[in-house]
Design a protein around this motif. Structure first.
Motif, mmCIF file in Angstrom:
data_model
loop_
_atom_site.group_PDB
_atom_site.id
_atom_site.type_symbol
_atom_site.label_atom_id
_atom_site.label_comp_id
_atom_site.label_asym_id
_atom_site.label_seq_id
_atom_site.Cartn_x
_atom_site.Cartn_y
_atom_site.Cartn_z
ATOM 1 N N SER A 1 0.802 -1.225 0.000
ATOM 2 C CA SER A 1 0.000 0.000 0.000
ATOM 3 C C SER A 1 0.837 1.278 0.000
ATOM 4 O O SER A 1 0.291 2.367 0.134
ATOM 5 C CB SER A 1 -0.929 0.008 1.214
ATOM 6 O OG SER A 1 -0.156 -0.017 2.405
ATOM 7 N N SER A 2 2.151 1.146 -0.123
ATOM 8 C CA SER A 2 3.003 2.334 -0.095
ATOM 9 C C SER A 2 4.336 2.045 -0.782
ATOM 10 O O SER A 2 4.599 0.923 -1.195
ATOM 11 C CB SER A 2 3.256 2.775 1.348
ATOM 12 O OG SER A 2 3.974 1.776 2.043
ATOM 13 N N TYR A 3 5.144 3.067 -0.867
ATOM 14 C CA TYR A 3 6.503 2.962 -1.394
ATOM 15 C C TYR A 3 7.463 3.345 -0.284
ATOM 16 O O TYR A 3 7.136 4.158 0.585
ATOM 17 C CB TYR A 3 6.705 3.923 -2.567
ATOM 18 C CG TYR A 3 6.014 3.502 -3.826
ATOM 19 C CD1 TYR A 3 6.714 2.884 -4.854
ATOM 20 C CD2 TYR A 3 4.650 3.716 -4.006
ATOM 21 C CE1 TYR A 3 6.079 2.495 -6.024
ATOM 22 C CE2 TYR A 3 4.005 3.332 -5.168
ATOM 23 C CZ TYR A 3 4.732 2.720 -6.177
ATOM 24 O OH TYR A 3 4.104 2.334 -7.329
ATOM 25 N N GLY A 4 8.653 2.782 -0.335
ATOM 26 C CA GLY A 4 9.696 3.138 0.604
ATOM 27 C C GLY A 4 10.978 3.412 -0.159
ATOM 28 O O GLY A 4 11.159 2.924 -1.279
ATOM 29 N N ALA A 5 11.857 4.204 0.426
ATOM 30 C CA ALA A 5 13.146 4.487 -0.210
ATOM 31 C C ALA A 5 14.208 4.679 0.861
ATOM 32 O O ALA A 5 13.925 5.164 1.956
ATOM 33 C CB ALA A 5 13.058 5.729 -1.091
ATOM 34 N N TYR A 6 15.433 4.289 0.510
ATOM 35 C CA TYR A 6 16.579 4.496 1.392
ATOM 36 C C TYR A 6 17.836 4.536 0.542
ATOM 37 O O TYR A 6 17.835 4.154 -0.624
ATOM 38 C CB TYR A 6 16.680 3.396 2.457
ATOM 39 C CG TYR A 6 16.987 2.027 1.897
ATOM 40 C CD1 TYR A 6 18.300 1.566 1.826
ATOM 41 C CD2 TYR A 6 15.971 1.195 1.440
ATOM 42 C CE1 TYR A 6 18.587 0.313 1.315
ATOM 43 C CE2 TYR A 6 16.249 -0.061 0.929
ATOM 44 C CZ TYR A 6 17.562 -0.491 0.864
ATOM 45 O OH TYR A 6 17.845 -1.731 0.353
ATOM 46 N N PRO B 1 23.155 5.218 6.388
ATOM 47 C CA PRO B 1 22.430 4.361 7.331
ATOM 48 C C PRO B 1 21.416 5.143 8.171
ATOM 49 O O PRO B 1 21.688 6.254 8.623
ATOM 50 C CB PRO B 1 23.544 3.795 8.224
ATOM 51 C CG PRO B 1 24.788 3.925 7.409
ATOM 52 C CD PRO B 1 24.597 5.162 6.564
ATOM 53 N N GLY B 2 20.245 4.552 8.317
ATOM 54 C CA GLY B 2 19.211 5.151 9.153
ATOM 55 C C GLY B 2 18.367 6.203 8.474
ATOM 56 O O GLY B 2 17.478 6.783 9.090
ATOM 57 N N CYS B 3 18.605 6.457 7.216
ATOM 58 C CA CYS B 3 17.872 7.488 6.486
ATOM 59 C C CYS B 3 16.917 6.792 5.521
ATOM 60 O O CYS B 3 17.354 6.247 4.503
ATOM 61 C CB CYS B 3 18.851 8.392 5.736
ATOM 62 S SG CYS B 3 18.083 9.842 5.001
ATOM 63 N N ALA B 4 15.617 6.788 5.854
ATOM 64 C CA ALA B 4 14.619 6.104 5.040
ATOM 65 C C ALA B 4 13.317 6.888 5.069
ATOM 66 O O ALA B 4 13.058 7.636 6.016
ATOM 67 C CB ALA B 4 14.391 4.695 5.557
#
Length: 73
Positions: free
Chosen positions: A15-20, A25-28
């Motif tokens: 139901s969504s998108y994610g990016a990193y 590290p730790g930035c998403a």
């Protein structure tokens, strides 16, 4: 701060998108569309790097690369 080019990974969930970025590290981020997460991750990386710089910490050098392989499925 000079311009740097970081690799990002964008994932499409149910139901969504994610990016990193593998180099940050730790930035998403998470958003409703690919376009939204592209915008959000750029802003998040800039904010993260500014915070590192303000604390006197080293800015990570971009070191990841992205490529694709074709396989029989």
């Amino acid at each position: 701060m000079s311009a740097r080019r970081y690799a990002i990974i964008i994932e499409h969930g149910r139901s969504s998108y994610g990016a990193y970025s593998p180099d940050i590290p730790g930035c998403a981020v998470v958003g409703d569309s690919e376009a939204e997460v592209r915008k959000l991750i750029a802003e998040a990386i800039e904010f993260h790097l500014e915070a590192l710089q303000m604390r006197g910490e080293a800015i990570p050098e971009p070191s990841s690369s992205v490529d694709y392989v074709e396989v029989a499925a």
